[in-house]
Every structure is written in structure tokens, then in C-alpha cells.
Design a protein around this motif. Structure first.
Motif, PDB file in Angstrom:
ATOM      1  N   PRO A 216       0.825  -1.207   0.000  1.00  7.00           N
ATOM      2  CA  PRO A 216       0.000   0.000   0.000  1.00  7.00           C
ATOM      3  C   PRO A 216       0.859   1.258   0.000  1.00  7.00           C
ATOM      4  O   PRO A 216       2.004   1.257   0.462  1.00  7.00           O
ATOM      5  N   GLU A 217       0.309   2.322  -0.521  1.00  6.78           N
ATOM      6  CA  GLU A 217       1.005   3.598  -0.563  1.00  6.78           C
ATOM      7  C   GLU A 217       1.193   4.160   0.848  1.00  6.78           C
ATOM      8  O   GLU A 217       0.341   4.003   1.721  1.00  6.78           O
ATOM      9  N   ILE A 218       2.329   4.785   1.086  1.00 14.25           N
ATOM     10  CA  ILE A 218       2.554   5.516   2.334  1.00 14.25           C
ATOM     11  C   ILE A 218       1.937   6.900   2.148  1.00 14.25           C
ATOM     12  O   ILE A 218       2.451   7.717   1.392  1.00 14.25           O
ATOM     13  N   ARG A 219       0.815   7.145   2.813  1.00 19.05           N
ATOM     14  CA  ARG A 219       0.054   8.369   2.538  1.00 19.05           C
ATOM     15  C   ARG A 219       0.526   9.563   3.366  1.00 19.05           C
ATOM     16  O   ARG A 219       0.740  10.649   2.839  1.00 19.05           O
ATOM     17  N   GLN A 220       0.664   9.378   4.649  1.00 20.79           N
ATOM     18  CA  GLN A 220       1.083  10.470   5.515  1.00 20.79           C
ATOM     19  C   GLN A 220       2.593  10.449   5.670  1.00 20.79           C
ATOM     20  O   GLN A 220       3.153   9.501   6.205  1.00 20.79           O
ATOM     21  N   THR A 221       3.266  11.488   5.202  1.00 17.74           N
ATOM     22  CA  THR A 221       4.731  11.485   5.202  1.00 17.74           C
ATOM     23  C   THR A 221       5.337  12.271   6.363  1.00 17.74           C
ATOM     24  O   THR A 221       6.552  12.210   6.574  1.00 17.74           O
ATOM     25  N   GLU A 222       4.493  12.979   7.121  1.00 18.22           N
ATOM     26  CA  GLU A 222       5.025  13.875   8.161  1.00 18.22           C
ATOM     27  C   GLU A 222       5.876  13.141   9.190  1.00 18.22           C
ATOM     28  O   GLU A 222       6.909  13.649   9.639  1.00 18.22           O
ATOM     29  N   ASP A 223       5.462  11.942   9.582  1.00 18.14           N
ATOM     30  CA  ASP A 223       6.186  11.197  10.602  1.00 18.14           C
ATOM     31  C   ASP A 223       7.077  10.104  10.005  1.00 18.14           C
ATOM     32  O   ASP A 223       7.559   9.220  10.718  1.00 18.14           O
ATOM     33  N   CYS A 224       7.271  10.162   8.700  1.00 21.55           N
ATOM     34  CA  CYS A 224       8.069   9.142   8.016  1.00 21.55           C
ATOM     35  C   CYS A 224       9.522   9.586   7.866  1.00 21.55           C
ATOM     36  O   CYS A 224       9.892  10.703   8.230  1.00 21.55           O
ATOM     37  N   PHE A 225      10.322   8.694   7.294  1.00 30.87           N
ATOM     38  CA  PHE A 225      11.745   8.969   7.134  1.00 30.87           C
ATOM     39  C   PHE A 225      12.172   8.743   5.686  1.00 30.87           C
ATOM     40  O   PHE A 225      11.514   8.025   4.935  1.00 30.87           O
ATOM     41  N   ILE A 226      13.263   9.376   5.328  1.00 29.02           N
ATOM     42  CA  ILE A 226      13.868   9.200   4.014  1.00 29.02           C
ATOM     43  C   ILE A 226      15.234   8.545   4.205  1.00 29.02           C
ATOM     44  O   ILE A 226      16.056   9.020   4.991  1.00 29.02           O
ATOM     45  N   ILE A 227      15.455   7.453   3.492  1.00 26.57           N
ATOM     46  CA  ILE A 227      16.774   6.829   3.451  1.00 26.57           C
ATOM     47  C   ILE A 227      17.430   7.274   2.148  1.00 26.57           C
ATOM     48  O   ILE A 227      16.963   6.918   1.061  1.00 26.57           O
ATOM     49  N   ILE A 228      18.470   8.084   2.270  1.00 26.02           N
ATOM     50  CA  ILE A 228      19.199   8.530   1.084  1.00 26.02           C
ATOM     51  C   ILE A 228      20.281   7.500   0.787  1.00 26.02           C
ATOM     52  O   ILE A 228      21.152   7.235   1.620  1.00 26.02           O
ATOM     53  N   ALA A 229      20.203   6.894  -0.389  1.00 30.37           N
ATOM     54  CA  ALA A 229      21.124   5.814  -0.734  1.00 30.37           C
ATOM     55  C   ALA A 229      21.708   6.043  -2.120  1.00 30.37           C
ATOM     56  O   ALA A 229      21.136   6.767  -2.948  1.00 30.37           O
ATOM     57  N   GLU A 230      22.855   5.424  -2.348  1.00 28.94           N
ATOM     58  CA  GLU A 230      23.511   5.525  -3.654  1.00 28.94           C
ATOM     59  C   GLU A 230      23.592   4.139  -4.277  1.00 28.94           C
ATOM     60  O   GLU A 230      24.226   3.237  -3.728  1.00 28.94           O
ATOM     61  N   TYR A 231      22.929   3.975  -5.401  1.00 32.00           N
ATOM     62  CA  TYR A 231      22.940   2.721  -6.151  1.00 32.00           C
ATOM     63  C   TYR A 231      23.299   3.033  -7.594  1.00 32.00           C
ATOM     64  O   TYR A 231      22.761   3.976  -8.187  1.00 32.00           O
ATOM     65  N   ASN A 232      24.184   2.222  -8.139  1.00 31.71           N
ATOM     66  CA  ASN A 232      24.464   2.278  -9.569  1.00 31.71           C
ATOM     67  C   ASN A 232      24.752   3.698 -10.055  1.00 31.71           C
ATOM     68  O   ASN A 232      24.184   4.171 -11.033  1.00 31.71           O
ATOM     69  N   ARG A 233      25.600   4.390  -9.303  1.00 30.41           N
ATOM     70  CA  ARG A 233      26.107   5.710  -9.691  1.00 30.41           C
ATOM     71  C   ARG A 233      25.075   6.823  -9.612  1.00 30.41           C
ATOM     72  O   ARG A 233      25.257   7.884 -10.201  1.00 30.41           O
ATOM     73  N   SER A 234      23.976   6.603  -8.944  1.00 33.05           N
ATOM     74  CA  SER A 234      23.000   7.667  -8.768  1.00 33.05           C
ATOM     75  C   SER A 234      22.460   7.646  -7.340  1.00 33.05           C
ATOM     76  O   SER A 234      22.536   6.626  -6.650  1.00 33.05           O
ATOM     77  N   VAL A 235      21.928   8.789  -6.915  1.00 34.32           N
ATOM     78  CA  VAL A 235      21.427   8.935  -5.551  1.00 34.32           C
ATOM     79  C   VAL A 235      19.908   8.919  -5.566  1.00 34.32           C
ATOM     80  O   VAL A 235      19.276   9.599  -6.386  1.00 34.32           O
TER      81      VAL A 235
END
Length: 317
Positions: free
Chosen positions: A90-109
Motif C-alpha cells: 500500500p502507498e505511504i500516505r502520511q509522510t510527516e512522521d516518516c523517514f527518508i533513506i538517502i542511498a547511492e545505487y548504480n552511480r546515482s542517488v
């Protein structure tokens, strides 16, 4: 990797040297997180640049349905992928309390939107197992492991990214050379990667060279196959195997440990090994030298890979 003040983590190794030693011991650090529901997932810390509270996201016209929006982070515009929706959840609808994982794969972020981030744990690759046989081709898992009596799923991020933005496996005309395979003869080139998508990308990229390609689903599978082949050789495995192309992150046995095992065996030490991985960081060159691999190629640029293959087959002009 940077962890924002909002997230408290334990057991983070800040020293590159310590991390290098960790990888060389067939071990990894796994960042645990949740999407929608109680199921826990994991991603290798070496892929992660930063974890932060989800910032305001900007929607773009005609953006991919799996892209939640873009975020402006440290002077860079990064696409944020709803990791739950991208894996069939299911879609994550409310993003206010969520987190972002910044990752680097295959030469892009990329940024991965997750509902919660738990902690970092250190494991042995021997404890990381392939997904269950019944998972099927539609599965987004590349491996599973048991932590605190619960199954943790490790996602096949390369498959997810390839579905959102397919990677070209076409070689440039000046790189294509079917005579490479003719010169090698019956010798095989083995491709070891736990991601079905990644294995097939490498296979498709090298097919125009006319090579006899054999696939292995992880480091242990590759080692077992190569040892069996070596047992049938009079002297060196190079009588039958021309080259190994191996991912680094793989369940049961990582690519570094696989390479070290091969280089410590008189029957297999002469076989060239190219490590081909989406891992990034300053530790790569040190580890390549430490375990004795001949080359390191970041994923995924088909021309670079094919050129390296030709070089180590002694065929590059």
C-alpha cells in the motif's frame, strides 16, 4: 553515513578502516526499517548516505507513480521513491512522521520513503539466506535473515530501480566484438550476483561478445561451482574458466570472501576476478587490493564492463 538528530542509532562504525575490516570478514551492517505494517526490512549501511525525517516533497508533472515527489536536500534535488508502493504494497500516505533513506545505487542517488527506521545491526553474510523458493519471479526480495526471532526481508533494490527507470544493457558499436568468444573458445565466464535483474543485465551486456556465460546466484553457489570445475582440471581452473564477474553483496558469502577463497586456492588463484557492484565508497579500492581481485567496476555501465572483460581476457587492443 550521516544520521539526523531525529534518529537515534546504536552500533554505527564511523571508521572507514573498521568498516573495511568488517566487510573483509564476510560481515555487514544492516539498517532495519518498516514500510506499512509490522514487517521489517533491511538495507546494507554501505549503500546509505543519510537518514532523515521526511522533508516537504514537491510533486512533478507526469512523475512515475512510485515517485512520491522530489526533495531538496543539501543542494541536491533527489527523487523520493515510495518503497512500499514500489514493492507492491500500500502507498505511504502520511509522510510527516516518516523517514527518508538517502542511498547511492548504480552511480546515482535516490531517496526511499519508509514509515519508520529502527536501528543498525551487524550480521554475518552466512546468516543472510536466499529468499524462499516459493517467492517467485514477482518477489522483490534478494535475501532474508532472522533477527530477534523475526524474519527480516532484504529488498532487491536494483529490481525496483530498474522497473522505475530501466537500465540499458546495449553496447556501443565499437565495443561489440563477437570474435572475443571465438578467441576464448569453450572457456566459460561466470557471473555471480544475488539479484536476478543484475545477473540478467550483465548477461545481456556480454552476449554480443560471443562468450559462454554461466550464472551463479550468490558467492557460495559460485564457489561450489568453481571448485567442482577445478576438480576436473589437470592444473589450473583457467583451463576451463576464463573469468569471474562477481557482485560484492550476496547472501551466504560476499564477493570479497569469495575472491579471497579463490585466491588462496592454487587451483583457482590464476583466474581473473572482476568485482562488479553498486556499492560505493573509499573502502572499495582497499578491499579489492586486500582480497586480490584484478579489477573493480561500479554498476552499471555496459561499455565499461565489456571493455574490462576484454582487457582481462587479454583481448583488449
Amino acid at each position: 553515513m550521516t544520521i539526523s538528530n531525529e534518529v537515534t542509532m546504536a552500533g554505527i562504525l564511523d571508521s572507514v578502516n573498521q568498516r573495511t575490516q568488517l566487510v573483509g570478514q564476510n560481515r555487514l551492517e544492516l539498517l532495519l526499517f518498516k514500510l506499512v505494517g509490522r514487517q521489517r526490512f533491511g538495507i546494507n549501511v554501505f549503500k546509505v548516505r543519510e537518514v532523515l525525517q521526511c522533508p516537504p516533497l514537491t510533486s512533478l508533472p507526469k512523475q512515475d507513480p512510485y515517485i512520491k515527489g522530489v526533495a531538496h536536500i543539501r543542494g541536491q534535488t533527489i527523487s523520493i521513491i515510495d518503497l512500499s508502493k514500489a514493492t507492491g504494497g500500500p502507498e505511504i500516505r502520511q509522510t510527516e512522521d516518516c523517514f527518508i533513506i538517502i542511498a547511492e545505487y548504480n552511480r546515482s542517488v535516490q531517496g526511499f520513503l519508509v514509515s519508520g527506521v529502527e536501528r543498525i545491526t551487524t550480521l554475518s553474510w552466512q546468516d543472510i539466506m536466499p529468499p524462499p523458493e516459493g517467492a517467485g519471479k514477482s518477489s522483490y526480495l534478494t535475501a532474508v535473515t532472522d533477527i530477534d526471532g523475526e524474519m527480516v526481508s532484504i529488498l532487491d533494490v536494483e529490481k525496483i530501480l530498474n522497473e522505475i527507470s530501466p537500465v540499458s544493457t546495449d553496447l556501443s558499436e565499437d565495443v561489440v566484438d563477437e570474435t572475443v568468444g571465438e578467441s576464448v573458445g569453450d572457456k566459460i565466464v561466470m557471473i555471480a550476483d544475488d539479484s536476478t535483474v543484475a545477473r540478467n543485465q550483465v548477461k545481456r551486456a556480454l552476449e554480443p561478445l560471443g562468450l559462454n556465460l554461466v550464472l551463479a546466484k550468490n558467492g557460495q553457489d559460485a564457489l561450489d561451482q568453481l571448485k567442482e570445475i577445478a576438480n576436473g582440471c589437470q592444473n589450473s581452473i583457467t583451463e576451463k574458466v576464463a573469468l569471474l564477474i562477481s557482485d560484492i553483496e550476496m547472501p551466504e558469502m560476499d564477493g570479497y570472501t569469495l575472491t579471497a577463497e579463490l585466491k588462496n586456492d592454487e587451483r583457482t588463484k590464476q583466474m581473473p576476478v572482476i568485482l562488479h557492484t553498486s556499492l560505493s565508497g573509499v573502502f572499495n579500492n582497499a578491499m579489492v587490493e586486500k582480497v586480490g581481485a584484478e579489477d573493480f567496476i561500479p554498476k552499471f555501465h555496459p561499455d565499461e564492463l565489456a571493455t574490462a572483460v576484454k582487457k582481462w581476457l587479454k583481448l583488449e587492443e
